[in-house]
Design a protein around this motif. Structure first.
Motif, PDB file in Angstrom:
ATOM      1  N   PRO A   2      -2.343  12.598  -6.915  1.00  0.00           N
ATOM      2  CA  PRO A   2      -1.444  11.972  -5.947  1.00  0.00           C
ATOM      3  C   PRO A   2      -0.238  11.320  -6.638  1.00  0.00           C
ATOM      4  N   THR A   3      -0.446  10.765  -7.820  1.00  0.00           N
ATOM      5  CA  THR A   3       0.641  10.220  -8.632  1.00  0.00           C
ATOM      6  C   THR A   3       0.329  10.468 -10.101  1.00  0.00           C
ATOM      7  N   CYS A   4       1.376  10.665 -10.875  1.00  0.00           N
ATOM      8  CA  CYS A   4       1.227  10.830 -12.329  1.00  0.00           C
ATOM      9  C   CYS A   4       2.469  10.231 -12.974  1.00  0.00           C
ATOM     10  N   GLN A   5       2.280   9.106 -13.647  1.00  0.00           N
ATOM     11  CA  GLN A   5       3.387   8.429 -14.307  1.00  0.00           C
ATOM     12  C   GLN A   5       3.216   8.549 -15.810  1.00  0.00           C
ATOM     13  N   LEU A   6       4.270   9.005 -16.478  1.00  0.00           N
ATOM     14  CA  LEU A   6       4.239   9.198 -17.924  1.00  0.00           C
ATOM     15  C   LEU A   6       5.235   8.256 -18.578  1.00  0.00           C
ATOM     16  N   PHE A   7       4.793   7.610 -19.643  1.00  0.00           N
ATOM     17  CA  PHE A   7       5.631   6.666 -20.371  1.00  0.00           C
ATOM     18  C   PHE A   7       5.737   7.134 -21.808  1.00  0.00           C
ATOM     19  N   GLN A   8       6.940   7.567 -22.202  1.00  0.00           N
ATOM     20  CA  GLN A   8       7.157   8.059 -23.556  1.00  0.00           C
ATOM     21  C   GLN A   8       7.520   6.882 -24.455  1.00  0.00           C
ATOM     22  N   GLN A   9       6.445   6.247 -24.953  1.00  0.00           N
ATOM     23  CA  GLN A   9       6.600   5.101 -25.840  1.00  0.00           C
ATOM     24  C   GLN A   9       5.245   4.850 -26.506  1.00  0.00           C
ATOM     25  N   THR A  10       5.250   3.992 -27.483  1.00  0.00           N
ATOM     26  CA  THR A  10       3.980   3.653 -28.128  1.00  0.00           C
ATOM     27  C   THR A  10       3.133   2.840 -27.154  1.00  0.00           C
ATOM     28  N   SER A  11       1.840   2.820 -27.392  1.00  0.00           N
ATOM     29  CA  SER A  11       0.966   2.023 -26.529  1.00  0.00           C
ATOM     30  C   SER A  11       1.267   0.532 -26.679  1.00  0.00           C
ATOM     31  N   ASP A  12       1.604   0.097 -27.880  1.00  0.00           N
ATOM     32  CA  ASP A  12       1.957  -1.320 -28.072  1.00  0.00           C
ATOM     33  C   ASP A  12       3.168  -1.688 -27.213  1.00  0.00           C
ATOM     34  N   ALA A  13       4.195  -0.841 -27.207  1.00  0.00           N
ATOM     35  CA  ALA A  13       5.385  -1.100 -26.392  1.00  0.00           C
ATOM     36  C   ALA A  13       5.037  -1.063 -24.899  1.00  0.00           C
ATOM     37  N   PHE A  14       4.206  -0.104 -24.508  1.00  0.00           N
ATOM     38  CA  PHE A  14       3.789  -0.004 -23.108  1.00  0.00           C
ATOM     39  C   PHE A  14       3.137  -1.302 -22.642  1.00  0.00           C
TER      40      PHE A  14
ATOM     41  N   GLU B 188       5.524  -4.267 -22.318  1.00  0.00           N
ATOM     42  CA  GLU B 188       6.547  -4.196 -21.274  1.00  0.00           C
ATOM     43  C   GLU B 188       6.005  -4.005 -19.864  1.00  0.00           C
ATOM     44  N   ARG B 189       4.760  -3.552 -19.728  1.00  0.00           N
ATOM     45  CA  ARG B 189       4.276  -3.158 -18.407  1.00  0.00           C
ATOM     46  C   ARG B 189       2.898  -3.749 -18.092  1.00  0.00           C
ATOM     47  N   ASP B 190       2.596  -3.791 -16.800  1.00  0.00           N
ATOM     48  CA  ASP B 190       1.306  -4.279 -16.324  1.00  0.00           C
ATOM     49  C   ASP B 190       0.577  -3.102 -15.678  1.00  0.00           C
ATOM     50  N   LEU B 191      -0.405  -2.553 -16.365  1.00  0.00           N
ATOM     51  CA  LEU B 191      -1.116  -1.365 -15.905  1.00  0.00           C
ATOM     52  C   LEU B 191      -1.790  -1.584 -14.558  1.00  0.00           C
ATOM     53  N   SER B 192      -2.382  -2.742 -14.349  1.00  0.00           N
ATOM     54  CA  SER B 192      -3.030  -3.040 -13.065  1.00  0.00           C
ATOM     55  C   SER B 192      -2.019  -3.041 -11.922  1.00  0.00           C
ATOM     56  N   ARG B 193      -0.824  -3.502 -12.202  1.00  0.00           N
ATOM     57  CA  ARG B 193       0.226  -3.512 -11.180  1.00  0.00           C
ATOM     58  C   ARG B 193       0.700  -2.083 -10.896  1.00  0.00           C
ATOM     59  N   ILE B 194       0.791  -1.254 -11.922  1.00  0.00           N
ATOM     60  CA  ILE B 194       1.211   0.138 -11.725  1.00  0.00           C
ATOM     61  C   ILE B 194       0.223   0.846 -10.794  1.00  0.00           C
ATOM     62  N   PHE B 195      -1.069   0.689 -11.074  1.00  0.00           N
ATOM     63  CA  PHE B 195      -2.098   1.326 -10.246  1.00  0.00           C
ATOM     64  C   PHE B 195      -2.332   0.591  -8.920  1.00  0.00           C
ATOM     65  N   GLY B 196      -2.098  -0.722  -8.910  1.00  0.00           N
ATOM     66  CA  GLY B 196      -2.429  -1.513  -7.740  1.00  0.00           C
ATOM     67  C   GLY B 196      -3.908  -1.847  -7.681  1.00  0.00           C
ATOM     68  N   LYS B 197      -4.617  -1.560  -8.749  1.00  0.00           N
ATOM     69  CA  LYS B 197      -6.057  -1.828  -8.865  1.00  0.00           C
ATOM     70  C   LYS B 197      -6.454  -1.644 -10.326  1.00  0.00           C
ATOM     71  N   SER B 198      -7.728  -1.779 -10.611  1.00  0.00           N
ATOM     72  CA  SER B 198      -8.202  -1.641 -11.992  1.00  0.00           C
ATOM     73  C   SER B 198      -8.309  -0.173 -12.405  1.00  0.00           C
ATOM     74  N   VAL B 199      -8.443   0.031 -13.694  1.00  0.00           N
ATOM     75  CA  VAL B 199      -8.622   1.372 -14.267  1.00  0.00           C
ATOM     76  C   VAL B 199     -10.088   1.771 -14.101  1.00  0.00           C
ATOM     77  N   ASP B 200     -10.324   2.947 -13.536  1.00  0.00           N
ATOM     78  CA  ASP B 200     -11.697   3.460 -13.412  1.00  0.00           C
ATOM     79  C   ASP B 200     -12.136   4.174 -14.689  1.00  0.00           C
ATOM     80  N   LEU B 201     -11.228   4.980 -15.242  1.00  0.00           N
ATOM     81  CA  LEU B 201     -11.532   5.760 -16.442  1.00  0.00           C
ATOM     82  C   LEU B 201     -10.320   5.752 -17.360  1.00  0.00           C
ATOM     83  N   ALA B 202     -10.564   5.476 -18.623  1.00  0.00           N
ATOM     84  CA  ALA B 202      -9.489   5.510 -19.620  1.00  0.00           C
ATOM     85  C   ALA B 202      -9.937   6.371 -20.787  1.00  0.00           C
TER      86      ALA B 202
END
Length: 165
Positions: free
Chosen positions: A67-79, A82-96
């Motif tokens: 339904p959605t696929c967001q790609l961030f071309q940067q290091t994980s440290d930079a990600f 700069e970003r809030d993963l829970s806010r991007i998803f609107g919920k917690s991560v089920d699988l990483a």
């Protein structure tokens, strides 16, 4: 991408098949991946997905029926800075799936940063955290000449490994 052939030193199901089994059993609503590179693992997800990689080299359809696929071309440290993963998803991560730099200190930092966005029932899979050889240990961004020559290892006792049945 083909797994390296380490012969008898490494046994078990290839990681792509193992990850596919996890997706089929868990049926996650959210999937997060560090170290997308060619896209062979991220394409297994069919849910809302976020991928991070400093150098994407995808030559396959990684979007599929997501339904959605967001790609961030940067290091994980930079990600994470700069970003809030829970806010991007609107919920917690089920699988990483953590498959970034194959060095202990990077994997530990990625795990700590990812775990902050997980629920108690979330699953975090890690690749090449017990590498049997040099190329996997040093990763694709850090050549052997930049290392201390020591291999750090993160061991997970069998008793703490999740069952898929």
């Amino acid at each position: 991408m083909q797994d390296a052939d380490y012969g008898k030193r490494v046994t078990g199901k290839p990681y792509l098949g193992f990850l596919e089994d996890i997706h089929k059993q868990l049926k996650p609503n959210t999937y997060f991946e560090i170290g997308v590179q060619f896209g062979d693992t991220i394409k297994l997800a069919s849910c809302s997905t976020v991928g991070v990689d400093p150098f994407f080299s995808c030559q396959t359809n990684i979007i599929g029926k997501k339904p959605t696929c967001q790609l961030f071309q940067q290091t994980s440290d930079a990600f994470f800075a700069e970003r809030d993963l829970s806010r991007i998803f609107g919920k917690s991560v089920d699988l990483a799936f953590l498959d970034g730099m194959h060095r202990f200190e990077f994997l530990l930092r990625d795990f700590i940063n990812t775990e902050k966005h997980c629920a108690p029932e979330s699953i975090v899979a890690m690749h090449d955290c017990l590498p049997p050889g040099g190329p996997a240990t040093y990763g694709r961004l850090c050549p052997p000449s930049n290392t201390t020559g020591r291999n750090s290892q993160l061991r997970l006792p069998i008793a703490h490994q999740p069952a898929l049945c």
